[in-house]
Design a protein around this motif. Structure first.
Motif, PDB file in Angstrom:
ATOM      1  N   VAL A 107      22.152 -67.173-111.157  1.00  0.00           N
ATOM      2  CA  VAL A 107      22.656 -68.516-110.889  1.00  0.00           C
ATOM      3  C   VAL A 107      23.926 -68.730-111.694  1.00  0.00           C
ATOM      4  CG1 VAL A 107      20.395 -69.462-110.316  1.00  0.00           C
ATOM      5  CG2 VAL A 107      21.182 -69.530-112.693  1.00  0.00           C
ATOM      6  N   GLU A 108      24.646 -69.802-111.370  1.00  0.00           N
ATOM      7  CA  GLU A 108      25.899 -70.086-112.055  1.00  0.00           C
ATOM      8  C   GLU A 108      25.680 -70.322-113.550  1.00  0.00           C
ATOM      9  OE1 GLU A 108      28.824 -72.531-109.449  1.00  0.00           O
ATOM     10  OE2 GLU A 108      26.789 -73.230-108.975  1.00  0.00           O
ATOM     11  N   ALA A 165      21.338 -66.912-115.770  1.00  0.00           N
ATOM     12  CA  ALA A 165      22.685 -67.397-115.507  1.00  0.00           C
ATOM     13  C   ALA A 165      23.717 -66.312-115.799  1.00  0.00           C
ATOM     14  CB  ALA A 165      22.974 -68.625-116.356  1.00  0.00           C
ATOM     15  N   VAL A 166      24.755 -66.277-114.964  1.00  0.00           N
ATOM     16  CA  VAL A 166      25.840 -65.327-115.194  1.00  0.00           C
ATOM     17  C   VAL A 166      26.648 -65.744-116.414  1.00  0.00           C
ATOM     18  CG1 VAL A 166      26.026 -64.642-112.782  1.00  0.00           C
ATOM     19  CG2 VAL A 166      27.395 -66.559-113.622  1.00  0.00           C
ATOM     20  N   PRO A 167      27.313 -64.796-117.068  1.00  0.00           N
ATOM     21  CA  PRO A 167      28.136 -65.120-118.245  1.00  0.00           C
ATOM     22  C   PRO A 167      29.424 -65.848-117.854  1.00  0.00           C
ATOM     23  CG  PRO A 167      27.497 -62.783-118.169  1.00  0.00           C
ATOM     24  CD  PRO A 167      27.204 -63.362-116.829  1.00  0.00           C
ATOM     25  N   PHE A 168      30.347 -65.960-118.825  1.00  0.00           N
ATOM     26  CA  PHE A 168      31.503 -66.830-118.650  1.00  0.00           C
ATOM     27  C   PHE A 168      32.843 -66.105-118.700  1.00  0.00           C
ATOM     28  CE2 PHE A 168      28.161 -69.756-120.024  1.00  0.00           C
ATOM     29  CZ  PHE A 168      28.276 -70.738-119.037  1.00  0.00           C
ATOM     30  N   ASP A 169      32.874 -64.825-118.415  1.00  0.00           N
ATOM     31  CA  ASP A 169      34.144 -64.152-118.183  1.00  0.00           C
ATOM     32  C   ASP A 169      33.924 -63.024-117.183  1.00  0.00           C
ATOM     33  OD1 ASP A 169      34.122 -61.356-119.564  1.00  0.00           O
ATOM     34  OD2 ASP A 169      33.369 -62.680-121.133  1.00  0.00           O
ATOM     35  N   ALA A 170      34.999 -62.631-116.516  1.00  0.00           N
ATOM     36  CA  ALA A 170      34.885 -61.704-115.392  1.00  0.00           C
ATOM     37  C   ALA A 170      34.262 -60.371-115.800  1.00  0.00           C
ATOM     38  CB  ALA A 170      36.258 -61.478-114.765  1.00  0.00           C
ATOM     39  N   ARG A 189      30.776 -58.888-114.351  1.00  0.00           N
ATOM     40  CA  ARG A 189      30.789 -57.563-113.715  1.00  0.00           C
ATOM     41  C   ARG A 189      29.721 -56.668-114.327  1.00  0.00           C
ATOM     42  NH1 ARG A 189      35.975 -57.082-114.036  1.00  0.00           N
ATOM     43  NH2 ARG A 189      36.058 -55.881-115.959  1.00  0.00           N
ATOM     44  N   LYS A 190      29.592 -56.715-115.627  1.00  0.00           N
ATOM     45  CA  LYS A 190      28.567 -55.917-116.308  1.00  0.00           C
ATOM     46  C   LYS A 190      27.166 -56.387-115.935  1.00  0.00           C
ATOM     47  CE  LYS A 190      27.072 -54.442-120.923  1.00  0.00           C
ATOM     48  NZ  LYS A 190      27.347 -54.546-122.381  1.00  0.00           N
ATOM     49  N   ALA A 191      26.978 -57.713-115.885  1.00  0.00           N
ATOM     50  CA  ALA A 191      25.656 -58.260-115.554  1.00  0.00           C
ATOM     51  C   ALA A 191      25.221 -57.860-114.146  1.00  0.00           C
ATOM     52  CB  ALA A 191      25.679 -59.781-115.686  1.00  0.00           C
ATOM     53  N   PRO A 199      35.192 -60.283-111.009  1.00  0.00           N
ATOM     54  CA  PRO A 199      33.832 -60.219-111.548  1.00  0.00           C
ATOM     55  C   PRO A 199      32.883 -59.293-110.794  1.00  0.00           C
ATOM     56  CG  PRO A 199      34.098 -62.212-110.271  1.00  0.00           C
ATOM     57  CD  PRO A 199      35.435 -61.538-110.272  1.00  0.00           C
ATOM     58  N   PHE A 200      33.387 -58.563-109.821  1.00  0.00           N
ATOM     59  CA  PHE A 200      32.502 -57.754-108.983  1.00  0.00           C
ATOM     60  C   PHE A 200      32.570 -56.275-109.384  1.00  0.00           C
ATOM     61  CE2 PHE A 200      34.347 -61.219-106.378  1.00  0.00           C
ATOM     62  CZ  PHE A 200      33.210 -62.007-106.304  1.00  0.00           C
ATOM     63  N   PRO A 201      31.441 -55.588-109.325  1.00  0.00           N
ATOM     64  CA  PRO A 201      31.461 -54.145-109.607  1.00  0.00           C
ATOM     65  C   PRO A 201      32.422 -53.407-108.667  1.00  0.00           C
ATOM     66  CG  PRO A 201      29.210 -54.977-109.543  1.00  0.00           C
ATOM     67  CD  PRO A 201      30.085 -56.093-109.057  1.00  0.00           C
ATOM     68  N   ASP A 202      32.979 -52.318-109.144  1.00  0.00           N
ATOM     69  CA  ASP A 202      33.939 -51.552-108.345  1.00  0.00           C
ATOM     70  C   ASP A 202      33.321 -51.152-107.012  1.00  0.00           C
ATOM     71  OD1 ASP A 202      35.753 -51.753-110.371  1.00  0.00           O
ATOM     72  OD2 ASP A 202      35.341 -49.758-111.203  1.00  0.00           O
ATOM     73  N   GLY A 203      34.061 -51.436-105.943  1.00  0.00           N
ATOM     74  CA  GLY A 203      33.635 -51.021-104.617  1.00  0.00           C
ATOM     75  C   GLY A 203      32.607 -51.918-103.962  1.00  0.00           C
ATOM     76  N   ALA A 204      32.175 -52.973-104.643  1.00  0.00           N
ATOM     77  CA  ALA A 204      31.127 -53.834-104.080  1.00  0.00           C
ATOM     78  C   ALA A 204      31.679 -54.666-102.927  1.00  0.00           C
ATOM     79  CB  ALA A 204      30.557 -54.752-105.152  1.00  0.00           C
ATOM     80  N   VAL A 205      30.893 -54.767-101.877  1.00  0.00           N
ATOM     81  CA  VAL A 205      31.187 -55.666-100.767  1.00  0.00           C
ATOM     82  C   VAL A 205      30.852 -57.090-101.209  1.00  0.00           C
ATOM     83  CG1 VAL A 205      30.454 -56.335 -98.428  1.00  0.00           C
ATOM     84  CG2 VAL A 205      30.783 -53.913 -99.008  1.00  0.00           C
ATOM     85  N   VAL A 206      31.702 -58.042-100.864  1.00  0.00           N
ATOM     86  CA  VAL A 206      31.463 -59.443-101.213  1.00  0.00           C
ATOM     87  C   VAL A 206      31.217 -60.237 -99.937  1.00  0.00           C
ATOM     88  CG1 VAL A 206      32.400 -61.518-102.304  1.00  0.00           C
ATOM     89  CG2 VAL A 206      32.884 -59.256-103.281  1.00  0.00           C
ATOM     90  N   VAL A 207      30.114 -60.981 -99.939  1.00  0.00           N
ATOM     91  CA  VAL A 207      29.754 -61.864 -98.830  1.00  0.00           C
ATOM     92  C   VAL A 207      29.618 -63.272 -99.401  1.00  0.00           C
ATOM     93  CG1 VAL A 207      27.982 -62.428 -97.121  1.00  0.00           C
ATOM     94  CG2 VAL A 207      28.571 -60.035 -97.568  1.00  0.00           C
TER      95      VAL A 207
END
Length: 554
Positions: free
Chosen positions: A231-232, A250-255, A259-261, A286-294
């Motif tokens: 969650v945010e 909750a996700v952290p507060f920097d990109a 990305r690590k989470a 903030p997305f892992p390398d190569g990840a598809v975003v929807v």
């Protein structure tokens, strides 16, 4: 009829049940009209920020439009911080302020100012009624804009002479508006195709999931694809049950930290939020390398605003999530179902390990003095009924609160957006007005509480049975943590003190402050006394403050 009657009848036609406010002289037309409209309750606050914060949380909790009445330029100025928070929270609100008689405009009257300009940066629309004939159409538009996705506050200035003018133009109701659009079928198919191709999907959920009543639909989709759900970092609502095996927090507060989470995800599904609200700069996205975003959103404004998704859908989130869930189910083969089941089993095992690890941490800190945050949250949870509503501004104790409580559905949990502090005590007023038959517990840090301590008087005045828990560590602990992060990021010396971040000399006496505003209070320093103190506060059926001495930064 007079303008003030058009105003009040507009509220009635839009289903308004409460006005939150702090009255002043230019609000006399509104205040003097209240006895004629007994179906609308006026919740009075001693500070405009408290009124606005309460109305924002009320709007979040009920889905109704929060209505606020503040007093000219200084009063609107007092409310701007909470108005910013309401904007960030997407709270549907109509905020009004009395304005000086327009016939004095060129005389620079006392308290006069350009209210529209003051409110414009933190609202969706800011306007002043210039004649009574405008009030009916203007208020209809204000309610519409406040509720159009993404929802948010609008501001209306009400000059005293306009409210007293005669008009033949009546109040206008909203009509029946069907905003819950269905997602594009081709888009649903495309999103389902991407999910079926994923071997490590992750979901990040925003507040709009809860506001749309889509929690169950999100749970069903997460289970179908075997995805962990984040969650945010700052959230106003509970969009995913905290004890579900897929819940990751909750996700952290920097990109970089986000990305690590998200780990080795090959697909990230974003549902119903601004995504992401960083505190610190970090290179990259903030997305892992190569990840598809929807991305799934209710508003075209939010879709692809910060990041470019490979597929994005606009539609009411409950419809969209269920449509994607059904499309995946219709197309999934046995190998996909087996892989999803394996991911779900791994998530459950990880959740069980996480729970056991946390319980060990709680026990390790159980007898610490001053009281550990982990024990404080455990004792509070044990003392309150299962159906308790928690209003959370615990800040650095937030992780322990989230682990200790079992939040299962939207409406169990509320917190503040935007990062401004002081929302907890004010928000508890709105949450209790929205949930009069449920126990409401507000958990706040001591520094945060001082921003809206006047909320205690409103609770006493309106007989709102709220348990206010003040976690007193005598410091701005979150600022100390953030100063450490700053020093580390920018190579500053780490052995400096924390200037101006201790709330001592003198200490704050919350029980005394509460007593002065008509609220009984209890101070707890011994951990063994906390559970009973909370239980007594709940059983009293009256507003009660419990000040809890807890550990500071170690």
């Amino acid at each position: 009829m007079r303008g003030r009657h058009v105003f009040m009848q507009s509220l009635v036609k839009h289903g308004v049940r409460h006005i939150f406010g702090n009255p002043g002289t230019t609000e006399s037309p509104l205040i003097d009209s209240l006895p004629e409209y007994p179906q609308i309750d006026y919740v009075v606050a001693l500070h405009e920020g408290v009124a606005l914060g309460a109305a924002s949380f009320y709007a979040q909790a009920t889905g109704r439009t929060g209505v606020v009445n503040v007093h000219v330029a200084p009063g609107l100025g007092n409310a701007l911080g909470m108005l910013y928070s309401a904007l960030k929270a997407s709270s549907p609100m109509v905020v009004t302020a009395g304005q000086q008689d327009t016939r004095m405009r060129l005389r620079d009257p006392l308290l006069g100012h350009d209210l529209v300009a003051m409110a414009a940066p933190v609202t969706k629309w800011s306007v002043q009624a210039e004649r009574a004939d405008e009030l009916g159409p203007l208020l209809r538009r204000a309610f519409k804009i406040a509720n159009d996705p993404p929802a948010g506050p609008v501001f209306v200035a009400l000059p005293i002479d306009v409210m007293e003018q005669e008009t033949d133009i009546d109040a206008i109701g909203p009509g029946t508006l069907y905003r819950a659009g269905r997602p594009d079928p081709d888009g649903v198919t495309d999103v389902a195709r991407l999910l079926l191709a994923s071997r490590a999907p992750v979901i990040v959920a925003g507040d709009d999931v809860a506001r749309a009543g889509a929690n169950d639909a999100l749970v069903a989709l997460a289970e179908r694809i075997g995805a962990p759900v984040w969650v945010e970092g700052l959230r106003h609502q509970l969009s995913f049950p905290s004890t579900h095996p897929s819940a990751r927090g909750a996700v952290p507060f920097d990109a970089a930290a986000i990305r690590k989470a998200l780990g080795g995800a090959d697909l990230v599904l974003l549902a119903g939020g601004p995504f992401f609200e960083d505190v610190w700069y970090a290179a990259g996205d903030p997305f892992p390398d190569g990840a598809v975003v929807v991305q799934l959103e209710e508003s075209p404004q939010r879709l692809a605003y910060n990041y470019a998704p490979q597929a994005g859908l606009v539609g009411q989130l409950q419809h969209t999530l269920r449509a994607v869930h059904d499309s995946v189910g219709a197309s999934a083969d046995d190998s996909y179902r087996t892989a999803a089941a394996r991911r779900n089993a791994a998530l459950k095992a990880a959740k069980d390990d996480e729970t056991a690890s946390y319980q060990a941490r709680v026990q390790k800190a159980w007898n610490r003095l001053p009281m550990s945050m982990a024990r404080a949250m455990s004792e509070i949870r044990a003392a309150v009924p299962a159906n308790t509503v928690v209003v959370d501004e615990s800040i650095t104790a937030n992780i322990d609160l989230a682990r200790a409580f079992e939040f299962s559905k939207a409406g169990d949990y509320y917190s503040g957006r935007g990062g401004g502090i002081g929302q907890g005590l004010a928000g508890a007023i709105g949450a209790k007005v929205a949930h009069p038959d449920r126990v409401v517990v507000a958990v706040s840090g001591d520094g945060s509480a001082m921003y809206s301590i006047q909320a205690l008087w409103t609770a006493a005045h309106h007989k709102l049975a709220i348990v206010f828990v003040i976690l007193a560590n005598r410091e701005y602990r979150v600022l100390k943590h953030n100063l450490d992060v700053y020093r580390q990021r920018f190579g500053e010396l780490m052995n400096h003190p924390y200037p101006h971040m201790d709330l001592t000399q003198p200490g704050l006496g919350f029980v005394d402050m509460a007593r002065g505003m008509g609220v009984a209070g209890t101070a707890v320093t011994n951990p063994d006394d906390l559970r009973a103190a909370i239980a007594r506060a709940v059983a009293s059926g009256e507003p009660h403050l419990v000040e809890v001495a807890i550990e500071g930064k170690r």
